[in-house]
Design a protein around this motif. Structure first.
Motif, mmCIF file in Angstrom:
data_model
loop_
_atom_site.group_PDB
_atom_site.id
_atom_site.type_symbol
_atom_site.label_atom_id
_atom_site.label_comp_id
_atom_site.label_asym_id
_atom_site.label_seq_id
_atom_site.Cartn_x
_atom_site.Cartn_y
_atom_site.Cartn_z
ATOM 1 N N ASP A 111 32.972 33.020 -28.296
ATOM 2 C CA ASP A 111 34.283 33.597 -27.288
ATOM 3 C C ASP A 111 34.381 32.365 -26.452
ATOM 4 O O ASP A 111 33.791 31.344 -26.192
ATOM 5 N N SER A 112 35.763 32.592 -25.987
ATOM 6 C CA SER A 112 36.036 31.521 -25.081
ATOM 7 C C SER A 112 35.179 31.189 -23.857
ATOM 8 O O SER A 112 35.157 30.278 -23.234
ATOM 9 N N LYS A 113 34.656 32.224 -23.230
ATOM 10 C CA LYS A 113 33.590 32.368 -22.312
ATOM 11 C C LYS A 113 32.441 31.258 -22.485
ATOM 12 O O LYS A 113 32.272 30.344 -21.679
ATOM 13 N N VAL A 114 31.834 31.572 -23.604
ATOM 14 C CA VAL A 114 30.940 30.688 -24.097
ATOM 15 C C VAL A 114 31.190 29.202 -24.396
ATOM 16 O O VAL A 114 30.385 28.270 -23.859
ATOM 17 N N ILE A 115 32.418 28.979 -24.818
ATOM 18 C CA ILE A 115 32.934 27.563 -25.037
ATOM 19 C C ILE A 115 33.135 27.037 -23.705
ATOM 20 O O ILE A 115 32.820 25.753 -23.810
ATOM 21 N N GLU A 116 33.585 27.585 -22.626
ATOM 22 C CA GLU A 116 33.800 27.067 -21.384
ATOM 23 C C GLU A 116 32.538 26.588 -20.844
ATOM 24 O O GLU A 116 32.466 25.614 -20.036
ATOM 25 N N GLU A 117 31.372 27.597 -20.771
ATOM 26 C CA GLU A 117 30.194 27.176 -20.374
ATOM 27 C C GLU A 117 29.454 26.287 -21.128
ATOM 28 O O GLU A 117 28.818 25.183 -20.376
ATOM 29 N N PHE A 118 29.807 25.962 -22.333
ATOM 30 C CA PHE A 118 29.254 24.908 -23.137
ATOM 31 C C PHE A 118 29.942 23.562 -22.901
ATOM 32 O O PHE A 118 29.082 22.647 -22.711
ATOM 33 N N THR A 119 31.100 23.442 -22.713
ATOM 34 C CA THR A 119 31.783 22.448 -22.413
ATOM 35 C C THR A 119 31.374 22.083 -20.959
ATOM 36 O O THR A 119 31.432 20.588 -20.700
ATOM 37 N N LYS A 209 20.793 9.191 -31.609
ATOM 38 C CA LYS A 209 19.635 8.925 -30.705
ATOM 39 C C LYS A 209 19.158 7.294 -30.763
ATOM 40 O O LYS A 209 18.674 6.582 -30.111
ATOM 41 N N GLU A 210 19.002 6.931 -31.811
ATOM 42 C CA GLU A 210 18.884 5.563 -32.451
ATOM 43 C C GLU A 210 19.635 4.459 -31.529
ATOM 44 O O GLU A 210 19.185 3.538 -31.187
ATOM 45 N N MET A 211 21.064 4.812 -31.607
ATOM 46 C CA MET A 211 21.833 4.137 -30.578
ATOM 47 C C MET A 211 21.639 4.105 -29.067
ATOM 48 O O MET A 211 22.399 3.663 -28.380
ATOM 49 N N GLY A 212 20.606 4.881 -28.528
ATOM 50 C CA GLY A 212 20.233 5.492 -27.127
ATOM 51 C C GLY A 212 21.455 6.269 -26.478
ATOM 52 O O GLY A 212 21.432 6.273 -25.263
ATOM 53 N N MET A 213 22.211 6.996 -27.256
ATOM 54 C CA MET A 213 22.928 8.078 -26.809
ATOM 55 C C MET A 213 22.351 9.098 -26.252
ATOM 56 O O MET A 213 21.161 9.461 -26.647
ATOM 57 N N LYS A 214 22.934 9.706 -25.623
ATOM 58 C CA LYS A 214 22.089 11.130 -24.889
ATOM 59 C C LYS A 214 22.595 12.555 -25.655
ATOM 60 O O LYS A 214 23.870 12.738 -25.956
ATOM 61 N N VAL A 215 21.768 13.078 -26.229
ATOM 62 C CA VAL A 215 21.919 14.215 -27.065
ATOM 63 C C VAL A 215 21.185 15.508 -26.087
ATOM 64 O O VAL A 215 20.050 15.325 -25.836
ATOM 65 N N SER A 216 22.096 16.504 -25.956
ATOM 66 C CA SER A 216 21.650 17.648 -25.262
ATOM 67 C C SER A 216 21.527 19.120 -26.189
ATOM 68 O O SER A 216 22.371 19.018 -27.147
ATOM 69 N N ALA A 217 20.952 19.914 -25.772
ATOM 70 C CA ALA A 217 21.195 21.412 -26.127
ATOM 71 C C ALA A 217 21.538 22.419 -25.132
ATOM 72 O O ALA A 217 20.722 22.429 -24.233
ATOM 73 N N TYR A 218 22.471 23.394 -25.263
ATOM 74 C CA TYR A 218 22.850 24.195 -24.337
ATOM 75 C C TYR A 218 22.619 25.402 -24.829
ATOM 76 O O TYR A 218 22.865 25.924 -26.076
ATOM 77 N N VAL A 219 21.654 26.123 -24.194
ATOM 78 C CA VAL A 219 21.376 27.652 -24.553
ATOM 79 C C VAL A 219 22.187 28.674 -24.175
ATOM 80 O O VAL A 219 22.322 28.907 -23.030
ATOM 81 N N THR A 220 22.780 29.283 -24.962
ATOM 82 C CA THR A 220 23.673 30.663 -24.461
ATOM 83 C C THR A 220 22.885 31.667 -24.899
ATOM 84 O O THR A 220 21.843 32.012 -25.579
ATOM 85 N N SER A 221 23.121 32.722 -23.821
ATOM 86 C CA SER A 221 22.420 33.941 -23.864
ATOM 87 C C SER A 221 23.137 35.005 -24.909
ATOM 88 O O SER A 221 22.558 36.000 -25.245
#
Length: 461
Positions: A111-119, A209-221
């Motif tokens: 839903d849009s709320k999760v997408i907004e929090e993710f963004t 990651k090999e290029m040194g870019m930042k990769v993250s993970a966002y946990v939704t409830s």
């Protein structure tokens, strides 16, 4: 620009249906439109949908009507497969300065709320790629998120899990956010050098990651966002989850739903606080219900209903109801009708393509079709507005404060003027002027002893 790619090219064979999987209805609208609308409502500027050869003809018009751009993925023997390949087909729409979300047309509970929090998380972390994750009691077949010192490290698919290691229950939802730059630099590097011989979007993370870019993970409830649809049982479970979510949202906003397990309300519906809903109800389309109204055991589609109404056991669509209206039970409102303030309509009354003026009453057993009925009119039991001559529909006009007696037929086109009075049992084909009484009956004739002469007289049962 904020752009999204919705992947929806799958053949959906497990649905056992001739219809495209993403067009199966979920709480009164196509499955994929739940995804599309959530993305749009979260403020994304452009949506690209990847469709397959088997569903593009059916699904493209639905999505294009909402503003989506369409990309075609060829399917079949010898054709490349995989999420990475499908996304790559839309590469020409993406620029380095864009942000891009990738998600799936068969996971409708995002839903849009999760997408907004993710963004928001993605932007605040200044990540190049962010994975949307969730923590499940049972991870099932989902890929696991691996973290080191709390930071994202990798995604490990189930078949690659090391039996000698312990993994958390944080799983990959399959939904990603990319900077345009990260997407364009990694998408061309992926290949099908894996057991499934598919181009996998998760490989972009490895290259980033090999290029040194930042990769993250966002946990939704909100763990429901993980639920996808592969077959009709999945569709059922998704619909039940969506019904529960929508009804809870309504109740927290001030709507009283007395039987939430029996009430289905589309996310597009707008309901004001202090509305009460009883029994088995289906409310969908662009319906709006204003405060103080009570709805009981009714089906409402694209209805505008005013304040302090009571709608009971009614099927109504594509019409407008004013304030303080009482309607039903066991009645119907067909398209293009306007029921104005203070109208009272009782049981077994059907109104179609008609206007009922303020304070008009139709208590029971009437058909009002193609009519313009004024204020304060009484429409008695058994009245029929005869609007169809076998070839064409015609309109009837009834003026203010007119009285239409029981079992009257008004044969259109015809007009009853203000304060006109039509006697019971009449069939009216000519105009009734103001303050006139119209009676159209043959003279009653009583024949003495007729019953005895016919041998029909009975002394007892």
């Amino acid at each position: 620009m904020k752009k999204a790619i919705i992947l929806a090219a799958g053949e959906g064979s497990r649905m056992k249906s001739s219809k495209s999987k993403v067009l199966h209805m979920l709480l009164f609208k196509p499955l994929i439109m739940h995804v599309f609308d959530s993305v749009k409502n979260a403020g994304f500027d452009e949506i690209i949908t990847v469709l397959g050869t088997k569903n593009i003809d059916e699904a493209a018009p639905v999505l294009e009507a909402k503003g989506s751009k369409i990309v075609k993925q060829e399917l079949g023997e010898g054709k490349p497969y995989g999420t990475g390949y499908a996304v790559k087909l839309a590469k020409d729409f993406i620029k380095e300065e864009d942000s891009l979300m990738v998600l799936y047309g068969d996971t409708p509970l995002i839903d849009s709320k999760v997408i907004e929090e993710f963004t928001k998380f993605h932007n605040e972390e200044k990540s190049d790629i962010t994975v949307l994750s969730a923590i499940l009691d049972d991870p099932k077949d989902y890929g696991r998120i691996v973290r080191e010192n709390g930071e994202f490290s990798a995604i490990v698919e189930k078949k690659e899990l090391n039996p000698n290691k312990t993994y958390t229950n944080e799983v990959n939802s399959g939904i990603y956010l990319f900077s345009g730059n990260a997407f364009l630099k990694t998408i061309d590097l992926i290949n099908d050098n894996n057991l499934k011989k598919e181009y996998m979007i998760t490989d972009t993370i490895k290259y980033a990651k090999e290029m040194g870019m930042k990769v993250s993970a966002y946990v939704t409830s909100d763990t429901d966002i993980i639920l996808g649809v592969n077959d009709r049982e999945d569709l059922y479970f998704c619909e039940r989850a969506l019904i529960k979510r929508e009804n809870r949202k309504r109740m927290l906003s001030g709507v009283m739903i007395h039987n939430p397990d029996l009430t289905m309300i589309s996310p597009d519906v707008k309901i004001e606080q202090d509305v009460e809903i009883f029994g088995e109800c289906k409310i969908y389309g662009e319906t709006v219900i204003e405060s103080g109204t009570v709805i009981e055991s009714s089906t409402l589609k694209n209805m505008k209903i005013g304040k302090d109404c009571h709608i009971i056991n009614t099927v109504a669509e594509d019409s407008v109801v004013g304030n303080n209206v009482s309607y039903g039970p066991f009645s119907r409102i067909r398209p293009n009708s306007v029921i104005k303030d203070g109208v009272k309509v009782g049981n077994f009354v059907e109104v179609k393509n008609s206007t009922l003026g303020e304070g008009t009453k139709a208590g029971h057993l009437a058909y009002i079709g193609d009519a313009d009925v004024g204020k304060g009119v009484n429409i008695s039991c058994g009245v029929i507005f005869c609007n169809y001559d076998g070839k064409h529909k015609h309109r009837t006009v009834v003026g203010d404060n007119a009285f239409i007696g029981s079992n009257v037929n008004l044969v259109a086109p015809v007009e009853v003027s203000n304060n006109g009075f039509v006697a019971a049992g009449s069939t009216i084909t000519k105009p009734v002027e103001e303050d006139e009484l119209a009676i159209e009956r043959s003279e009653q004739k009583n024949i003495k002893e007729w019953v005895k002469k016919k041998g029909l007289h009975k002394e007892d049962f």
